[in-house]
Design a protein around this motif. Structure first.
Motif, PDB file in Angstrom:
ATOM      1  N   ASP A  17     -43.297  10.124   2.066  1.00  0.00           N
ATOM      2  CA  ASP A  17     -42.563   9.715   0.867  1.00  0.00           C
ATOM      3  C   ASP A  17     -42.933  10.526  -0.361  1.00  0.00           C
ATOM      4  O   ASP A  17     -42.224  10.484  -1.373  1.00  0.00           O
ATOM      5  CB  ASP A  17     -42.804   8.225   0.591  1.00  0.00           C
ATOM      6  CG  ASP A  17     -44.276   7.912   0.381  1.00  0.00           C
ATOM      7  OD1 ASP A  17     -45.114   8.444   1.142  1.00  0.00           O
ATOM      8  OD2 ASP A  17     -44.597   7.132  -0.534  1.00  0.00           O
ATOM      9  N   ARG A  49     -41.098  16.534  -0.554  1.00  0.00           N
ATOM     10  CA  ARG A  49     -39.666  16.820  -0.572  1.00  0.00           C
ATOM     11  C   ARG A  49     -39.461  18.301  -0.254  1.00  0.00           C
ATOM     12  O   ARG A  49     -40.181  19.150  -0.766  1.00  0.00           O
ATOM     13  CB  ARG A  49     -39.096  16.491  -1.950  1.00  0.00           C
ATOM     14  CG  ARG A  49     -37.598  16.610  -2.058  1.00  0.00           C
ATOM     15  CD  ARG A  49     -37.111  15.920  -3.306  1.00  0.00           C
ATOM     16  NE  ARG A  49     -35.671  16.059  -3.478  1.00  0.00           N
ATOM     17  CZ  ARG A  49     -34.946  15.308  -4.281  1.00  0.00           C
ATOM     18  NH1 ARG A  49     -35.517  14.357  -5.003  1.00  0.00           N
ATOM     19  NH2 ARG A  49     -33.640  15.494  -4.397  1.00  0.00           N
ATOM     20  N   ARG A  81     -37.625  14.001   2.930  1.00  0.00           N
ATOM     21  CA  ARG A  81     -36.299  14.290   2.385  1.00  0.00           C
ATOM     22  C   ARG A  81     -36.051  15.791   2.432  1.00  0.00           C
ATOM     23  O   ARG A  81     -36.926  16.593   2.112  1.00  0.00           O
ATOM     24  CB  ARG A  81     -36.196  13.786   0.944  1.00  0.00           C
ATOM     25  CG  ARG A  81     -34.873  14.194   0.308  1.00  0.00           C
ATOM     26  CD  ARG A  81     -34.495  13.413  -0.893  1.00  0.00           C
ATOM     27  NE  ARG A  81     -33.263  13.930  -1.482  1.00  0.00           N
ATOM     28  CZ  ARG A  81     -32.629  13.374  -2.499  1.00  0.00           C
ATOM     29  NH1 ARG A  81     -33.098  12.266  -3.043  1.00  0.00           N
ATOM     30  NH2 ARG A  81     -31.519  13.907  -2.980  1.00  0.00           N
ATOM     31  N   ASP A  96     -33.128  18.794   1.412  1.00  0.00           N
ATOM     32  CA  ASP A  96     -31.915  19.187   0.704  1.00  0.00           C
ATOM     33  C   ASP A  96     -31.535  20.608   1.077  1.00  0.00           C
ATOM     34  O   ASP A  96     -32.385  21.418   1.475  1.00  0.00           O
ATOM     35  CB  ASP A  96     -32.120  19.082  -0.806  1.00  0.00           C
ATOM     36  CG  ASP A  96     -32.318  17.656  -1.273  1.00  0.00           C
ATOM     37  OD1 ASP A  96     -31.378  16.852  -1.133  1.00  0.00           O
ATOM     38  OD2 ASP A  96     -33.417  17.340  -1.767  1.00  0.00           O
TER      39      ASP A  96
END
Length: 552
Positions: free
Chosen positions: A312, A315, A342, A344
């Motif tokens: 968590d 990223r 995560r 992107d």
């Protein structure tokens, strides 16, 4: 006079400059040790201030805060509980010393100052401290204790002096940074002093990360015959109580818990994890961000970040260009999925076209070269820094020691960032660590069990993917050759003839030497990173940028 004593080893993780917090950490350790019946607690070197304090220790206000911290700890011992041995900077007769203090009965019972001040590698204590005299033993409950401080143990003179003055046990507070050779070296040094003096040695080292340094703890008791009677686990905080009895031949430590010695790969990996965790948490970052390229370096960096902070707090962003392969896109996505972070996707193609248009006039008549490749890297750097600014996450760089040695990196591109866990890791070690982490999951990691990257990430040829069909070996020697030569040049300071005698091609050695020298200006602008080897770039190896020396 007592015939029995319990000595607690307090392997603590202080925060440099946080005097109040460090005092609280010592008191918490004292409470835990008191519950176990300890009579005396040994804490690490300069635990009150944190280590190494560097030029912060020259501030009078900081010196005063440290003195007040020691005095507060002394007052706390008025409760009749265990006595304390703690370290702190200390001004005595106008001179600043690296001191250690015996605290009990609500007061400072004794103080001793470091005699041997290290002034090599990452150490520059002679710059800030004044050495004390050879230390006399201190008395505690009828027992004479020698208090050599860290470097004092590395030289025979201090221990011999203490033995001659009647010391019965050597209690050694340490701030000894990790490198992959250090654990065995400490045992060897302590063994030499034990042989010379016949005295048992209690060795307590701090644990935790401080900027580029990692302290691994790995505290121990070495009794007569160089027998290890207790050993604390590396890379974790731990309070351990040892029991001692006076015999006909002096004091003996009863057998205690002996933590297993870590393998080389596990110790390196844990050092990377602890260094990053403490850098992020002690500096108050909410998490980290990194570019995930589908290559092995970013995959390992992401794994270390997740193991340090949890998924968590990590990223990742993939920033494809027209030269990014489908395999890289698949591998980056697979890494993110295995790690649970995560992920992107931000294409840099619009930025590439914008820069081509902007520079078309000034580049007229010039063919394409590494300039256009570096623009891609810098577009990624701008993207990552923008995300870091907006989200607050620290940007983690992913370059390894092999690349940084020879300048295979782009200033203001892939060198952008706040910290690097691979800064002191050669490429061949990167491969080995990736295979190790895919097969192992030791206790204490915050990441997932099992594989953390696809096998293809490890086996495919490394590539920057800045032009069609590019691989690292288009520009560099094979990594096993490159790393071998670099190790000779950086860690061993070998001459060309010596390296060639090991079987390396002379032209290749000269080429690598030249690349190493030319890249010094880049390394001066690189972010800090975890020190792993005996000779990391930065404080360990300080070379001039302007350098006319050329090997033959």
């Amino acid at each position: 006079m007592t015939d029995k004593i319990k000595i607690a080893l307090a392997q603590i993780n202080p925060k440099l400059g946080d005097v109040a917090g460090n005092v609280a950490r010592v008191l918490a350790a004292r409470d835990e040790a008191a519950a176990g019946g300890a009579d005396l607690i040994l804490a690490p070197e300069l635990v009150v201030s944190g280590y190494p304090p560097e030029d912060l220790v020259l501030k009078p206000a900081f010196q005063d805060a440290c003195r007040q911290g020691v005095e507060r700890l002394a007052k706390e011992t008025a409760d009749g509980g265990p006595a304390l041995i703690v370290g702190s900077p200390w001004v005595e007769n106008g001179k600043l010393h690296n001191g250690t203090f015996l605290l009990g009965e609500g007061k400072i019972l004794a103080k001793r100052f470091k005699y041997e001040l290290p002034n090599y590698g990452v150490f520059d204590e002679k710059r800030v401290f004044v050495p004390g005299p050879l230390p006399e033993p201190v008395e505690f409950n009828g027992l004479k204790l020698g208090l050599p401080i860290c470097e004092d143990l590395w030289f025979a003179s201090t221990s011999a002096y203490l033995k001659g003055k009647g010391a019965e046990i050597l209690l050694v507070p340490n701030g000894s940074p990790y490198d992959h050779d250090k654990p065995n070296q400490r045992i060897e040094i302590a063994g030499a002093r034990q042989d010379e003096t016949g005295l048992p040695i209690v060795y307590v080292n701090q644990v935790g990360g401080q900027d580029e340094l990692v302290f691994d703890g790995d505290s121990f008791v070495l009794d007569r015959g160089k027998a290890i009677k207790a050993r604390l686990p590396a890379f974790v905080e731990k309070i351990a109580i040892t029991e001692w009895q006076r015999g006909n031949d002096g004091w003996l430590c009863l057998p205690g818990d002996v933590a297993p010695v870590l393998t080389s790969k596990e110790s390196i990996y844990r050092a990377m994890v602890l260094g990053l965790r403490d850098y992020v948490q002690k500096n108050g970052f909410p998490g980290v961000l990194l570019g995930l390229s589908g290559g092995i370096d970013s995959a390992l960096s992401a794994a270390v970040a997740v193991d340090a902070l949890g998924p968590d707090k990590v990223r990742a962003v993939m920033m494809p260009s027209p030269y990014t392969s489908r395999e890289s896109l698949e591998d980056a996505a697979a890494c993110a999925k295995l790690l649970g972070i995560r992920y992107d996707l931000v294409s840099i193609e619009p930025a590439m076209k914008a820069f081509e248009g902007m520079l078309e006039g000034v580049f007229a008549g010039k063919g394409r070269d590494t300039t256009e490749e570096n623009i891609q890297s810098r577009a990624r750097g701008v993207t990552l820094m923008a995300m870091s600014n907006k989200l607050g996450h620290m940007l983690l760089t992913t370059g390894n020691k092999s690349e940084m040695s020879v300048g295979y990196a782009t200033l203001y591109g892939d060198m952008c960032g706040g910290y690097s866990v691979l800064k002191d890791i050669y490429k061949m070690t990167v491969f080995a660590l990736c295979r190790w982490r895919n097969a192992h999951f030791p206790a204490g990691l915050a990441g997932p069990k099992g594989a953390v990257m696809p096998e293809r990430v490890i086996t495919k040829p490394p590539s920057a993917e800045l032009k069609p069909d590019q691989t690292d070996q288009d520009t560099l020697p094979p990594y096993d050759v490159l790393d071998g030569i670099l190790s000779c040049l950086v860690e061993e300071e070998m001459a060309v003839d010596q390296i060639v005698a090991k079987g390396y091609d002379r032209a290749t050695v000269l080429r690598v030497w030249r690349m190493l020298d030319l890249a010094e200006y880049k390394r001066r602008q690189a972010p800090p990173g975890v020190k792993i080897s005996r000779r990391a770039f930065g404080k360990d190896r300080r070379y001039p940028i302007t350098n006319g020396f050329r090997p033959q």
